[in-house]
Design a protein around this motif. Structure first.
Motif, mmCIF file in Angstrom:
data_model
loop_
_atom_site.group_PDB
_atom_site.id
_atom_site.type_symbol
_atom_site.label_atom_id
_atom_site.label_comp_id
_atom_site.label_asym_id
_atom_site.label_seq_id
_atom_site.Cartn_x
_atom_site.Cartn_y
_atom_site.Cartn_z
ATOM 1 N N GLY A 282 4.003 6.114 -5.318
ATOM 2 C CA GLY A 282 3.878 6.351 -6.750
ATOM 3 C C GLY A 282 2.754 7.319 -7.074
ATOM 4 O O GLY A 282 2.905 8.211 -7.910
ATOM 5 N N VAL A 283 1.608 7.160 -6.414
ATOM 6 C CA VAL A 283 0.477 8.058 -6.630
ATOM 7 C C VAL A 283 0.830 9.478 -6.204
ATOM 8 O O VAL A 283 0.516 10.456 -6.897
ATOM 9 C CB VAL A 283 -0.762 7.566 -5.853
ATOM 10 C CG1 VAL A 283 -1.880 8.604 -5.901
ATOM 11 C CG2 VAL A 283 -1.260 6.237 -6.420
ATOM 12 N N SER A 284 1.507 9.596 -5.051
ATOM 13 C CA SER A 284 1.911 10.911 -4.561
ATOM 14 C C SER A 284 2.860 11.587 -5.538
ATOM 15 O O SER A 284 2.744 12.787 -5.817
ATOM 16 C CB SER A 284 2.577 10.770 -3.189
ATOM 17 O OG SER A 284 3.009 12.021 -2.700
ATOM 18 N N GLY B 199 8.897 3.281 2.707
ATOM 19 C CA GLY B 199 8.354 2.813 1.438
ATOM 20 C C GLY B 199 9.424 2.691 0.366
ATOM 21 O O GLY B 199 9.431 1.736 -0.416
ATOM 22 N N VAL B 200 10.356 3.640 0.334
ATOM 23 C CA VAL B 200 11.441 3.613 -0.651
ATOM 24 C C VAL B 200 12.394 2.458 -0.364
ATOM 25 O O VAL B 200 12.838 1.755 -1.286
ATOM 26 C CB VAL B 200 12.203 4.956 -0.665
ATOM 27 C CG1 VAL B 200 13.450 4.865 -1.537
ATOM 28 C CG2 VAL B 200 11.297 6.062 -1.171
ATOM 29 N N TYR B 201 12.745 2.245 0.907
ATOM 30 C CA TYR B 201 13.600 1.107 1.273
ATOM 31 C C TYR B 201 12.969 -0.198 0.794
ATOM 32 O O TYR B 201 13.640 -1.067 0.224
ATOM 33 C CB TYR B 201 13.784 1.024 2.794
ATOM 34 C CG TYR B 201 14.569 2.133 3.431
ATOM 35 C CD1 TYR B 201 15.186 3.125 2.679
ATOM 36 C CD2 TYR B 201 14.698 2.214 4.817
ATOM 37 C CE1 TYR B 201 15.895 4.147 3.285
ATOM 38 C CE2 TYR B 201 15.412 3.224 5.431
ATOM 39 C CZ TYR B 201 16.001 4.195 4.670
ATOM 40 O OH TYR B 201 16.700 5.200 5.275
ATOM 41 N N GLN B 202 11.664 -0.338 1.086
ATOM 42 C CA GLN B 202 10.973 -1.567 0.723
ATOM 43 C C GLN B 202 10.932 -1.732 -0.797
ATOM 44 O O GLN B 202 11.132 -2.832 -1.322
ATOM 45 C CB GLN B 202 9.544 -1.554 1.279
ATOM 46 C CG GLN B 202 8.798 -2.861 1.125
ATOM 47 C CD GLN B 202 9.385 -3.977 1.969
ATOM 48 O OE1 GLN B 202 9.749 -3.765 3.115
ATOM 49 N NE2 GLN B 202 9.500 -5.165 1.396
ATOM 50 N N ALA B 203 10.690 -0.632 -1.505
ATOM 51 C CA ALA B 203 10.645 -0.698 -2.960
ATOM 52 C C ALA B 203 11.998 -1.108 -3.529
ATOM 53 O O ALA B 203 12.075 -1.913 -4.463
ATOM 54 C CB ALA B 203 10.219 0.659 -3.533
ATOM 55 N N ALA B 204 13.073 -0.557 -2.969
ATOM 56 C CA ALA B 204 14.421 -0.886 -3.454
ATOM 57 C C ALA B 204 14.736 -2.363 -3.262
ATOM 58 O O ALA B 204 15.286 -3.016 -4.152
ATOM 59 C CB ALA B 204 15.459 -0.022 -2.737
ATOM 60 N N THR B 205 14.385 -2.905 -2.097
ATOM 61 C CA THR B 205 14.656 -4.321 -1.849
ATOM 62 C C THR B 205 13.757 -5.212 -2.706
ATOM 63 O O THR B 205 14.186 -6.276 -3.147
ATOM 64 C CB THR B 205 14.461 -4.669 -0.357
ATOM 65 O OG1 THR B 205 13.162 -4.224 0.077
ATOM 66 C CG2 THR B 205 15.517 -3.992 0.495
ATOM 67 N N GLU B 206 12.515 -4.777 -2.949
ATOM 68 C CA GLU B 206 11.623 -5.548 -3.824
ATOM 69 C C GLU B 206 12.211 -5.626 -5.232
ATOM 70 O O GLU B 206 12.216 -6.683 -5.857
ATOM 71 C CB GLU B 206 10.234 -4.888 -3.876
ATOM 72 C CG GLU B 206 9.421 -4.990 -2.603
ATOM 73 C CD GLU B 206 8.850 -6.379 -2.402
ATOM 74 O OE1 GLU B 206 8.752 -7.126 -3.379
ATOM 75 O OE2 GLU B 206 8.502 -6.709 -1.250
ATOM 76 N N GLY C 109 4.206 -1.561 -6.313
ATOM 77 C CA GLY C 109 3.259 -1.742 -5.217
ATOM 78 C C GLY C 109 2.240 -2.822 -5.519
ATOM 79 O O GLY C 109 1.926 -3.658 -4.673
ATOM 80 N N PHE C 110 1.729 -2.838 -6.740
ATOM 81 C CA PHE C 110 0.771 -3.867 -7.154
ATOM 82 C C PHE C 110 1.407 -5.255 -7.114
ATOM 83 O O PHE C 110 0.762 -6.241 -6.743
ATOM 84 C CB PHE C 110 0.253 -3.577 -8.556
ATOM 85 C CG PHE C 110 -0.968 -2.711 -8.589
ATOM 86 C CD1 PHE C 110 -2.052 -2.984 -7.766
ATOM 87 C CD2 PHE C 110 -1.043 -1.622 -9.434
ATOM 88 C CE1 PHE C 110 -3.188 -2.190 -7.781
ATOM 89 C CE2 PHE C 110 -2.171 -0.817 -9.455
ATOM 90 C CZ PHE C 110 -3.251 -1.100 -8.630
ATOM 91 N N ASN C 111 2.663 -5.337 -7.517
ATOM 92 C CA ASN C 111 3.348 -6.635 -7.518
ATOM 93 C C ASN C 111 3.607 -7.145 -6.104
ATOM 94 O O ASN C 111 3.771 -8.345 -5.885
ATOM 95 C CB ASN C 111 4.679 -6.526 -8.270
ATOM 96 C CG ASN C 111 4.476 -6.325 -9.756
ATOM 97 O OD1 ASN C 111 3.452 -6.705 -10.305
ATOM 98 N ND2 ASN C 111 5.441 -5.694 -10.415
ATOM 99 N N THR C 112 3.673 -6.230 -5.130
ATOM 100 C CA THR C 112 3.888 -6.614 -3.731
ATOM 101 C C THR C 112 2.605 -7.130 -3.096
ATOM 102 O O THR C 112 2.626 -8.090 -2.321
ATOM 103 C CB THR C 112 4.414 -5.419 -2.924
ATOM 104 O OG1 THR C 112 5.621 -4.925 -3.527
ATOM 105 C CG2 THR C 112 4.715 -5.810 -1.488
ATOM 106 N N VAL D 32 0.840 -1.207 0.000
ATOM 107 C CA VAL D 32 0.000 0.000 0.000
ATOM 108 C C VAL D 32 0.871 1.252 0.000
ATOM 109 O O VAL D 32 0.617 2.206 -0.753
ATOM 110 C CB VAL D 32 -0.951 0.000 1.221
ATOM 111 C CG1 VAL D 32 -1.598 1.372 1.408
ATOM 112 C CG2 VAL D 32 -2.020 -1.069 1.060
ATOM 113 N N ILE D 33 1.927 1.262 0.830
ATOM 114 C CA ILE D 33 2.788 2.448 0.921
ATOM 115 C C ILE D 33 3.511 2.696 -0.395
ATOM 116 O O ILE D 33 3.570 3.835 -0.886
ATOM 117 C CB ILE D 33 3.793 2.294 2.074
ATOM 118 C CG1 ILE D 33 3.064 2.328 3.427
ATOM 119 C CG2 ILE D 33 4.843 3.410 2.021
ATOM 120 C CD1 ILE D 33 3.967 2.119 4.617
#
Length: 464
Positions: free
Chosen positions: A163-165, A278-285, A385-388, A157-158
């Motif tokens: 991305g939306v923000s 959110g950025v940390y999580q996105a980078a690791t994803e 985010g959708f893929n997560t 969600v974050i």
């Protein structure tokens, strides 16, 4: 039968081990190649500098406040230097992820309000104290208690809302402002933004080798050249900027604590923390790895220390930038897990911090070019985010939590746009609203019923 069983167990194990060893060897070989400072990595680093909006926030804030040239230059210098240093330290020692650090947009409105009221000293003090509070929380490992925030349902969600923000800012730049602004949806504006955006998409998706890796940089150069041809870019102001400059210590005055100013700044710092997570999580994803407690603790501590230093020399907070993480996916940096381009970008930021004339060139890149570049980056984060989210166990309760959290994160800021003060800072930010919504709803709709059900089952078993 006794002989067949061991063979069926051993063979897959051997294949898996061989496969794992081969994959590790390939990864290490690729990693070794990508760790070198090559022309490709240097250009990728420059691309990170140009794609990030490190220069946009201080220029926007200084212009909105109406700061004199000396103070506005000082603010830009301070943010460039601190962003570069924190980027270097984060990438090499702390969070150890290829993320670029820069000023958080969550503070723009607060800095402008404080500046127009003549309270920049109080604003700097508020950022300094907020940074120290979170630094202590990191060093004492209290921040690790927030590990529940990284469940796939929360991080998905974050990341989506990040991305939306980003898309809101992006579309404003893409279209040339808002309805009524001069140049809004002008044919020349749309031509530049659309061509820039199409170049990014085409080169990143269908290009090969260096063309694919440098798709953003190529699009930026072409878009800027087109803007010059249309008379939409003016770099004459660069001549008035000095070649060398150093930020001054506490340029707005000494420490000045004001509770009315501190509270909204502290809330805004929560926004920056949520953005960073959110950025940390996105980078690791994107890298295909798992975010560790150590990375969270050290990464947020590095950002807090950087924000404290920045506030002392005329800047404001530093946080991880989502648009640069999007580059990792588009240019395949995420697959190689290299941090060299981001390290190079950090060095460039530090150098630019001492050369105001160079920073002025970046600050004058036309808005349609920036919008055209950021649009695919925002789309990439939304898809991440959708893929997560599919990793979450799919049931009715989960879908309700995801749906309500996204709805509140997207719609509530607009519905409550008339609020003022700390409430405005909180409810105007879709990331913070969505993050708090998903955490609270998850606890009430999923975790609490599951907890009650487990205890009921335990009592039933004990009774039997």
């Amino acid at each position: 039968m006794a002989n067949e069983k061991p063979s069926t167990q051993t063979q897959p194990h051997g294949d898996a081990a061989t496969r794992k060893k081969t994959e590790t060897s390939v990864a290490e070989a690729g990693s070794s190649a990508e760790k070198k400072v090559t022309p490709k990595n240097a250009l990728l680093g420059l691309q990170h500098v140009l794609v990030s909006n490190v220069w946009l926030d201080p220029v926007f804030v200084a212009g909105a406040i109406g700061l004199p040239l000396a103070l506005s230059s000082n603010m830009v210098n301070a943010i460039f230097i601190v962003s570069g240093l924190v980027t270097l330290i984060q990438a090499t020692k702390l969070v150890r992820l290829p993320i670029v650090q820069g000023p958080s947009a969550a503070f723009d409105a607060l800095m402008i309000a404080a500046g127009t009221a003549g309270s920049l000293a109080a604003a700097g003090t508020s950022i300094f104290i907020s940074s120290l509070i979170f630094l202590v929380l990191c060093l004492t490992r209290v921040i690790e208690k927030l590990r529940f925030l990284f469940a796939p349902i929360v991080s998905g969600v974050i990341i989506f809302l990040v991305g939306v923000s980003l898309s809101g800012f992006t579309l404003s730049e893409f279209l040339g402002g808002a309805p009524g602004d001069r140049g809004f949806a002008d044919p020349k504006t749309l031509a530049v933004s659309i061509i820039t955006c199409v170049l990014v998409v085409v080169l990143s998706q269908f290009g090969k080798g260096m063309v694919k890796a440098l798709s953003y940089l190529i699009a930026l150069i072409v878009g800027t050249a087109l803007s010059l041809a249309f008379g939409m870019a003016d770099f004459s102001a660069v001549a008035s900027k000095p070649w060398l400059g150093l930020p001054k210590f506490m340029p707005y005055g000494g420490f000045d604590f004001n509770a009315a100013i501190f509270v909204p700044f502290f809330i805004a710092y929560l926004v920056a923390i949520m953005e960073a997570l959110g950025v940390y999580q996105a980078a690791t994803e994107i890298q295909g790895t798992k975010l560790q407690d150590r990375q969270v603790r050290y990464g947020l501590a590095g950002e807090a220390a950087g924000s404290a230093i920045s506030s002392l020399i005329g800047g404001f907070t530093t946080t991880a930038y989502p648009q640069n993480v999007a580059l990792l996916k588009v240019t395949d940096e995420g697959k190689t897990r290299t941090r060299v381009p981001v390290i190079i970008a950090g060095v460039v930021f530090v150098v630019l911090g001492f050369i105001p004339k160079a920073g002025a060139v970046l600050s004058l890149i036309p808005s349609p070019v920036i919008g055209g570049i950021f649009l695919p980056a925002a789309a990439s984060l939304i898809s991440t985010g959708f893929n997560t989210l599919p990793k979450v166990e799919s049931d009715d309760r989960t879908q309700v939590v995801i749906g309500l959290s996204l709805l509140l994160g997207i719609a509530l800021p607009n519905a409550l746009s008339g609020l003022e003060g700390g409430a405005h800072v909180f409810f105007s930010n879709s990331i913070l609203v969505g993050a708090f919504s998903v955490v609270i709803l998850k606890a009430l709709i999923i975790d609490l019923p599951n907890f009650i059900a487990r205890h009921a089952d335990e009592r039933t078993k004990q009774a039997e």
